[in-house]
Design a protein around this motif. Structure first.
Motif, PDB file in Angstrom:
ATOM      1  N   SER A  26       0.891  -1.163   0.034  1.00  0.00           N
ATOM      2  CA  SER A  26       0.050  -0.022   0.045  1.00  0.00           C
ATOM      3  C   SER A  26       0.820   1.238   0.126  1.00  0.00           C
ATOM      4  O   SER A  26       0.267   2.380  -0.562  1.00  0.00           O
ATOM      5  N   ASP A  27       2.000   0.977   0.596  1.00  0.00           N
ATOM      6  CA  ASP A  27       3.097   2.358   0.485  1.00  0.00           C
ATOM      7  C   ASP A  27       4.009   2.290  -0.608  1.00  0.00           C
ATOM      8  O   ASP A  27       4.840   3.198  -0.436  1.00  0.00           O
ATOM      9  N   GLY A  28       4.082   1.373  -1.358  1.00  0.00           N
ATOM     10  CA  GLY A  28       4.777   1.565  -2.843  1.00  0.00           C
ATOM     11  C   GLY A  28       5.999   0.619  -2.607  1.00  0.00           C
ATOM     12  O   GLY A  28       6.863   0.659  -3.570  1.00  0.00           O
ATOM     13  N   GLY A  29       6.079  -0.286  -1.735  1.00  0.00           N
ATOM     14  CA  GLY A  29       7.149  -1.257  -1.835  1.00  0.00           C
ATOM     15  C   GLY A  29       6.796  -2.521  -2.722  1.00  0.00           C
ATOM     16  O   GLY A  29       5.696  -3.184  -2.599  1.00  0.00           O
ATOM     17  N   TYR A  30       7.801  -2.978  -3.461  1.00  0.00           N
ATOM     18  CA  TYR A  30       7.672  -3.937  -4.477  1.00  0.00           C
ATOM     19  C   TYR A  30       7.367  -5.417  -3.813  1.00  0.00           C
ATOM     20  O   TYR A  30       8.072  -5.722  -2.697  1.00  0.00           O
ATOM     21  N   TRP A  31       6.273  -6.127  -4.239  1.00  0.00           N
ATOM     22  CA  TRP A  31       6.271  -7.425  -3.767  1.00  0.00           C
ATOM     23  C   TRP A  31       7.437  -8.235  -4.084  1.00  0.00           C
ATOM     24  O   TRP A  31       7.997  -8.043  -5.299  1.00  0.00           O
ATOM     25  N   HIS A  32       7.999  -9.212  -3.403  1.00  0.00           N
ATOM     26  CA  HIS A  32       9.056 -10.010  -3.951  1.00  0.00           C
ATOM     27  C   HIS A  32       8.560 -10.969  -5.234  1.00  0.00           C
ATOM     28  O   HIS A  32       9.414 -11.004  -6.123  1.00  0.00           O
ATOM     29  N   LYS A  33       7.520 -11.313  -5.019  1.00  0.00           N
ATOM     30  CA  LYS A  33       6.998 -12.140  -6.337  1.00  0.00           C
ATOM     31  C   LYS A  33       5.390 -12.224  -6.416  1.00  0.00           C
ATOM     32  O   LYS A  33       4.738 -11.945  -5.088  1.00  0.00           O
ATOM     33  N   GLU A  34       4.799 -12.544  -7.235  1.00  0.00           N
ATOM     34  CA  GLU A  34       3.295 -12.474  -7.494  1.00  0.00           C
ATOM     35  C   GLU A  34       2.898 -13.530  -6.446  1.00  0.00           C
ATOM     36  O   GLU A  34       1.842 -13.368  -5.682  1.00  0.00           O
ATOM     37  N   ILE A  35       3.654 -14.739  -6.409  1.00  0.00           N
ATOM     38  CA  ILE A  35       3.132 -15.718  -5.456  1.00  0.00           C
ATOM     39  C   ILE A  35       3.438 -15.433  -3.926  1.00  0.00           C
ATOM     40  O   ILE A  35       3.038 -16.196  -2.940  1.00  0.00           O
ATOM     41  N   TYR A  36       4.172 -14.240  -3.583  1.00  0.00           N
ATOM     42  CA  TYR A  36       4.514 -13.972  -2.204  1.00  0.00           C
ATOM     43  C   TYR A  36       3.654 -12.302  -2.070  1.00  0.00           C
ATOM     44  O   TYR A  36       4.249 -11.393  -2.016  1.00  0.00           O
ATOM     45  N   SER A  71       0.314  -7.760   4.961  1.00  0.00           N
ATOM     46  CA  SER A  71      -0.789  -8.433   5.751  1.00  0.00           C
ATOM     47  C   SER A  71      -1.094  -9.135   6.962  1.00  0.00           C
ATOM     48  O   SER A  71      -2.059  -9.337   7.472  1.00  0.00           O
ATOM     49  N   LYS A  72       0.328  -9.501   7.315  1.00  0.00           N
ATOM     50  CA  LYS A  72       0.494 -10.167   8.562  1.00  0.00           C
ATOM     51  C   LYS A  72      -0.174 -11.686   8.625  1.00  0.00           C
ATOM     52  O   LYS A  72      -0.482 -12.062   9.598  1.00  0.00           O
ATOM     53  N   GLU A  73      -0.393 -12.108   7.373  1.00  0.00           N
ATOM     54  CA  GLU A  73      -1.329 -13.369   7.321  1.00  0.00           C
ATOM     55  C   GLU A  73      -0.231 -14.532   7.208  1.00  0.00           C
ATOM     56  O   GLU A  73      -0.773 -15.659   7.651  1.00  0.00           O
ATOM     57  N   GLN A  74       0.933 -14.274   6.784  1.00  0.00           N
ATOM     58  CA  GLN A  74       1.865 -15.266   6.928  1.00  0.00           C
ATOM     59  C   GLN A  74       2.237 -16.089   8.372  1.00  0.00           C
ATOM     60  O   GLN A  74       2.165 -15.471   8.923  1.00  0.00           O
ATOM     61  N   ARG A  75       2.205 -17.535   8.067  1.00  0.00           N
ATOM     62  CA  ARG A  75       2.553 -18.089   9.416  1.00  0.00           C
ATOM     63  C   ARG A  75       3.909 -17.603   9.886  1.00  0.00           C
ATOM     64  O   ARG A  75       4.060 -17.683  11.330  1.00  0.00           O
ATOM     65  N   GLY A  94      14.470 -19.134   2.339  1.00  0.00           N
ATOM     66  CA  GLY A  94      13.346 -18.256   1.733  1.00  0.00           C
ATOM     67  C   GLY A  94      12.285 -18.343   3.035  1.00  0.00           C
ATOM     68  O   GLY A  94      12.350 -18.820   4.037  1.00  0.00           O
ATOM     69  N   LEU A  95      10.992 -17.786   2.453  1.00  0.00           N
ATOM     70  CA  LEU A  95       9.939 -17.689   3.442  1.00  0.00           C
ATOM     71  C   LEU A  95       8.834 -18.204   2.627  1.00  0.00           C
ATOM     72  O   LEU A  95       8.364 -17.886   1.360  1.00  0.00           O
ATOM     73  N   GLY A  96       7.900 -18.874   3.402  1.00  0.00           N
ATOM     74  CA  GLY A  96       6.639 -19.465   2.811  1.00  0.00           C
ATOM     75  C   GLY A  96       6.760 -20.551   1.575  1.00  0.00           C
ATOM     76  O   GLY A  96       7.609 -21.184   1.507  1.00  0.00           O
ATOM     77  N   GLY A  97       5.790 -20.490   0.820  1.00  0.00           N
ATOM     78  CA  GLY A  97       6.141 -21.205  -0.261  1.00  0.00           C
ATOM     79  C   GLY A  97       5.597 -22.991   0.197  1.00  0.00           C
ATOM     80  O   GLY A  97       5.191 -23.275   1.083  1.00  0.00           O
ATOM     81  N   LYS A  98       6.012 -23.533  -0.847  1.00  0.00           N
ATOM     82  CA  LYS A  98       5.945 -25.094  -0.892  1.00  0.00           C
ATOM     83  C   LYS A  98       6.662 -25.992  -1.160  1.00  0.00           C
ATOM     84  O   LYS A  98       7.473 -25.958  -2.084  1.00  0.00           O
ATOM     85  N   PRO A  99       7.357 -26.992  -0.118  1.00  0.00           N
ATOM     86  CA  PRO A  99       6.898 -27.108   1.084  1.00  0.00           C
ATOM     87  C   PRO A  99       7.164 -25.602   2.013  1.00  0.00           C
ATOM     88  O   PRO A  99       8.044 -24.859   1.865  1.00  0.00           O
TER      89      PRO A  99
END
Length: 410
Positions: free
Chosen positions: A159-169, A232-236, A371-376
Motif C-alpha cells: 500500500s505504501d509502494g514497496g515491491y512484492w517479492h513475487k506474485e506468489i508472495y 498483511s500479517k497473514e503469513q505463518r 526463503g519464506l513461505g512457499g511449498k513446502p
C-alpha cells in the motif's frame, strides 16, 4: 657366513632401489597433476577459473541440469565482467556472452522467463545485458532489457509502494529483492531512459524501496533487519503485530548491504536519496560489526552465534566483506571498516577456502538456499535456517568472493 652377508647386502641394495623408484614415481605422479588454476594469480581470477571449470556452460551455473534465466548467473557473471575488465582475456568475455547468447533468442525473448510471475529475482541477470549491450549493440539484448524494465513498471506493490517479492508472495518485501532489482532499475534509468521526468520517477522509486525496508524491517534495538516483512500479517512466519519474520539471516543482510553499495553507483550525485542510502549503510555497518565472530566470519543466524546448530557461513561473510571494502573505497563508510573487511577476508581464507591439487579453489560452508513461505512451507524459524542445505561453491558465495577479492586487491 660370507654368503649370508652377500645376500643381505644385495637385499638391502634392492630394497633401497625399490624405495628410490617408488619415491621417484610418486614425485612424477605429483608433477603430472596439471594446474588447471595457476596459483600465482589473484584470488578473484583463481575463483573465476575454478567456477568455469566446475560449470563449463554458464547457463548451468548454480548446479543446474538445464538452462534457466535466474539471478545467480547475473551475480556471478557481473563479477566475472569486473575480472575481464582487469585482465582483458577474451575467453572470460566469451563465457559471459555465452549465457545471454543461449538464453535470449533473435527476437529478444528470454528463455524460461515469465513476466506474469512478477518475480524480482529474475531482474538480476539483466545486469549481464546492461554490460553486454554497449559492447555488442545486439538489438535482442536491448529488447530483453526492455522486457525486464517493463516488469518493474508492472510489479505489484504494498500500500505504501514497496515491491512484492513475487506474485506468489503477495504483500511481502524481502531483503533479497533490493539487490535483485534496484541496481538494474537505477542503471537502466540512467543509461536508457531519455525522458528526464520518467528517469527521476524511477530514481525516486528505487530510493523508496530502501526507505520502506528500513521503516518496516529494521530492529531498532540491534540495528539488524529481518529477512521478510508481510504487510498483511497473514503469513505463518510473520509477527502478528509487526509483520516481520523471526530472525536475522546472514545472507539476507548480505543482499541488502550489496544492494546499497551497488545502487549508489547509478544514483545521480545530486539526488537527495543518496544521503538516505548512505545513512542506512552506516547504520547497517554499525550493526553488522557487533555480531562478527572472532574468526572474522559471520553466523548463519547473525545474532545467535553460540546457539546449538548455528554455523559460520560463507555467503553472508563474502557479501559483508565486499560491502565494507567497497563502502570504504567509495567514501561512504569510515576507513575503520576496511580493517573489518580485511579480518573477514583473512577468516575466509583460513577457515572456508580450500585448494585442490589441480589448483581449483573451493568455498565451503555455503547455505544453499533459504526463503519464506512457499511449498513446502518455510516458517522462518531458527531450526529452519540452520537445517537448510549446506554446500561448497554456491554461486551466492563465489560471486561475492570474487567481488571482495577485487575490492581488496588480493
Amino acid at each position: 657366513m660370507k654368503t649370508s652377508t652377500k645376500y643381505i647386502a644385495l637385499f638391502t641394495l634392492a630394497l633401497s632401489l625399490t624405495v628410490t623408484s617408488c619415491k621417484k614415481n610418486k614425485a612424477e605422479e605429483t608433477a603430472k597433476v596439471e594446474k588447471i588454476v595457476p596459483e600465482n594469480l589473484k584470488w578473484s581470477e583463481r575463483m573465476m577459473l575454478s567456477e568455469m571449470e566446475r560449470f563449463p556452460k554458464p547457463s548451468l551455473l548454480d548446479f543446474r541440469t538445464s538452462p534457466k534465466w535466474s539471478y545467480t548467473p547475473g551475480l556471478v557473471l557481473s563479477a566475472f565482467a569486473k575480472v575481464y575488465e582487469k585482465t582483458n582475456h577474451k575467453k572470460y568475455f566469451d563465457y559471459i556472452y555465452a549465457y545471454a547468447d543461449e538464453l535470449i533468442d533473435s527476437t529478444g525473448s528470454i528463455a524460461t522467463y515469465k513476466l506474469e510471475k512478477q518475480n524480482l529475482d529474475m531482474i538480476k541477470s539483466g545486469d549481464v545485458l546492461l554490460y553486454l549491450y554497449p559492447k555488442t549493440k545486439e538489438e535482442r539484448f536491448l529488447k530483453a532489457m526492455q522486457t525486464l524494465n517493463s516488469q518493474m513498471e508492472s510489479q505489484p506493490k504494498t500500500s505504501d509502494g514497496g515491491y512484492w517479492h513475487k506474485e506468489i508472495y503477495p504483500h511481502q518485501m524481502w531483503l533479497d529483492g533490493l539487490y535483485m532489482a534496484e541496481p538494474f532499475h537505477a542503471q537502466y534509468a540512467r543509461d536508457f531512459i531519455k525522458d528526464e521526468a520518467e528517469k527521476q520517477k524511477i530514481y525516486n522509486d528505487v530510493v523508496l524501496q530502501f526507505d520502506l525496508i528500513q521503516k518496516h524491517s529494521r530492529d531498532e534495538k540491534s540495528g539488524l533487519l529481518y529477512h521478510g516483512w508481510d504487510e498483511s500479517k497473514e503469513q505463518r512466519w510473520a509477527n502478528k503485530e509487526t509483520g516481520n519474520s523471526q530472525h536475522f539471516w546472514s545472507r539476507g543482510m548480505g543482499w541488502y548491504g550489496m544492494a546499497m553499495v551497488d545502487v549508489l553507483d547509478f544514483l545521480p550525485e545530486n539526488h537527495p536519496g543518496r544521503a538516505h542510502i548512505i545513512k542506512y549503510l552506516n547504520q547497517f555497518a554499525e550493526a553488522i560489526i557487533k555480531v562478527q565472530d572472532e574468526s572474522g566470519l559471520w553466523w548463519q543466524v547473525l545474532d545467535q552465534g553460540n546457539r546449538e546448530g548455528n554455523y559460520l557461513e560463507a555467503t553472508g561473510t563474502t557479501m559483508f566483506t565486499y560491502t565494507f571494502a567497497k563502502g570504504v573505497r567509495k567514501g561512504y563508510l569510515d576507513k575503520k571498516y576496511l580493517e573489518v573487511a580485511e579480518k573477514a577476508y583473512a577468516g575466509l581464507l583460513e577457515n572456508l577456502i580450500t585448494v585442490e591439487e589441480n589448483g581449483v579453489v573451493n568455498l565451503n560452508k555455503c547455505c544453499g538456499v533459504a526463503g519464506l513461505g512457499g511449498k513446502p512451507y518455510r516458517d522462518g524459524s531458527y531450526e529452519y535456517y540452520i537445517n537448510e542445505m549446506i554446500r561448497s561453491n554456491d554461486p551466492k558465495g563465489t560471486g561475492p568472493f570474487i567481488l571482495a577479492s577485487l575490492e581488496l586487491n588480493k
